[in-house]
Design a protein around this motif. Structure first.
Motif, mmCIF file in Angstrom:
data_model
loop_
_atom_site.group_PDB
_atom_site.id
_atom_site.type_symbol
_atom_site.label_atom_id
_atom_site.label_comp_id
_atom_site.label_asym_id
_atom_site.label_seq_id
_atom_site.Cartn_x
_atom_site.Cartn_y
_atom_site.Cartn_z
ATOM 1 N N ASN A 140 33.195 -58.860 28.589
ATOM 2 C CA ASN A 140 34.055 -58.327 29.644
ATOM 3 C C ASN A 140 35.058 -57.315 29.084
ATOM 4 N N TYR A 152 35.454 -53.419 30.271
ATOM 5 C CA TYR A 152 36.695 -52.831 30.778
ATOM 6 C C TYR A 152 37.154 -51.656 29.910
ATOM 7 N N LEU A 198 35.069 -48.682 30.921
ATOM 8 C CA LEU A 198 35.528 -48.152 32.204
ATOM 9 C C LEU A 198 36.859 -47.413 32.058
ATOM 10 N N LEU A 199 37.722 -47.971 31.198
ATOM 11 C CA LEU A 199 39.036 -47.378 30.993
ATOM 12 C C LEU A 199 38.920 -45.982 30.382
ATOM 13 N N ARG A 230 43.934 -47.168 38.720
ATOM 14 C CA ARG A 230 42.727 -47.847 38.249
ATOM 15 C C ARG A 230 42.850 -48.209 36.769
ATOM 16 N N GLU A 281 44.824 -51.309 36.561
ATOM 17 C CA GLU A 281 43.987 -52.456 36.955
ATOM 18 C C GLU A 281 43.107 -52.920 35.796
ATOM 19 N N PHE A 282 42.475 -51.959 35.095
ATOM 20 C CA PHE A 282 41.602 -52.315 33.976
ATOM 21 C C PHE A 282 42.406 -52.896 32.810
ATOM 22 N N SER A 325 43.132 -56.439 33.602
ATOM 23 C CA SER A 325 41.922 -57.244 33.401
ATOM 24 C C SER A 325 41.679 -57.498 31.916
ATOM 25 N N LEU A 326 41.900 -56.463 31.106
ATOM 26 C CA LEU A 326 41.761 -56.634 29.649
ATOM 27 C C LEU A 326 42.745 -57.675 29.121
ATOM 28 N N GLN A 331 41.481 -61.172 29.953
ATOM 29 C CA GLN A 331 40.373 -61.566 29.086
ATOM 30 C C GLN A 331 40.858 -61.860 27.671
#
Length: 321
Positions: free
Chosen positions: A105, A109, A112-113, A121, A124-125, A128-129, A132
């Protein structure tokens, strides 16, 4: 009568007897050496020594008894080593499996980042990082605790202290999570209950059960903690009115990394109850569960009685709502 002839005859007979005894002794020594060498080779190669149907009252018979004892000890040690190797393989496999998801994961991320240009965005990433990363850190800390307990690197430090103080410390840790779900915590414990136990690890064991109770109890539910002095054990009961556990799964929940299929949306890695069981076993205690689906669960933690225990009157209070 010629005594010299008689004496010579007796000496000749004596020499003959000694010669026969020497021949027999030499044969016995060679036989003993051969049998001993054969049996030592058998032990070294992992086979058992020769079995003697009747224990011979001889030097080899006595040696054979000892060699059989050595053979049994070696076999037992070999089985223990094999079991340890299998346990280590299983642990490494579990660690690999459990760390794979958060690491994958995090990589996703990060990818995507790198491609994202919008600030919201990106934020948001990054969040999320961060989640995790916290999950991976928690996992690794749990792994360290588990491996140290299993390998004996950490020994419980048993001291006579107030068990209710230990319980209250565990409750203090869970109060914020319980308050967040408006779960009421009730505790019934003597003002002083002296018991021989490791307060640090026992607090960990109790917290793990409370943590599960809060996770799987619906908002507005209740958790009751009580302590009962019994003849041989002191029992700590933790009762919730959550979802309950199916009968066929109740033995599984104490296994390493076990999680019930319908609760994977809840945070956790399925190691808390396993650690609790290990901690109690190291203190000659144990844990059991009674539960029915939809009717909540009762976890009972048992610690051996201490002669110094001093129990005063119980009192009940509402800790958190």
């Amino acid at each position: 009568m010629d005594w010299s002839i008689i004496l010579a005859g007796l000496m000749t007979a004596a020499l003959l007897v000694l010669g026969l005894k020497y021949v027999k002794l030499k044969k016995d020594v060679l036989t003993f050496e051969e049998r001993l060498e054969r049996n030592m080779d058998a032990l070294l190669s992992g086979r058992g020594p020769d079995t003697i149907e009747e224990v011979e009252d001889t030097l080899f018979g006595k040696c054979s008894v000892r060699m059989n004892q050595i053979g049994r000890i070696w076999k037992q040690k070999e089985e223990e080593n094999r079991a340890s190797r299998e346990e280590l393989k299983s642990l490494i496999s579990d660690i690999s499996h459990q760390t794979r998801t958060p690491l994958s994961n995090m990589k996703a991320y990060l990818s995507l980042l790198r491609e994202e240009t919008q600030p919201d965005r990106q934020e948001e990433f990054l969040n999320s990082l961060d989640k995790q990363s916290d999950k991976l850190e928690f996992l690794l800390q749990s792994m360290v605790k588990m491996s140290r307990l299993e390998t004996g690197l950490i020994q419980v430090q048993m001291k006579t202290s107030d068990l209710c103080t230990t319980i209250r410390k565990a409750i203090e840790e869970i109060v914020p999570a319980a308050a967040g779900k408006q779960i009421a915590l009730y505790v019934e414990c003597p003002d002083r209950l002296w018991l021989l136990h490791d307060s640090k690890w026992t607090e960990e064991a109790i917290f793990n059960v409370l943590d599960n109770a809060v996770k799987y109890t619906q908002r507005g539910g209740e958790i009751h903690i009580s302590v009962t002095r019994q003849e041989i054990f002191t029992k700590i009961s933790i009762q919730d009115n959550g979802k309950g556990i199916a009968l066929e799964r109740q033995a599984e929940i104490f296994k390493r990394f076990y999680r019930e299929p319908e609760v994977h949306e809840e945070p956790g890695i399925g190691i808390g109850l396993y650690l609790t069981r290990k901690i109690l076993e190291l203190q000659n205690g144990y844990i059991e569960v009674r539960s029915q689906e939809g009717e909540g669960s009762v976890f009972c933690l048992y610690l051996p009685e201490s002669p110094e225990q001093n129990v005063e009157n119980h009192k009940t209070e509402n800790i958190a709502e």
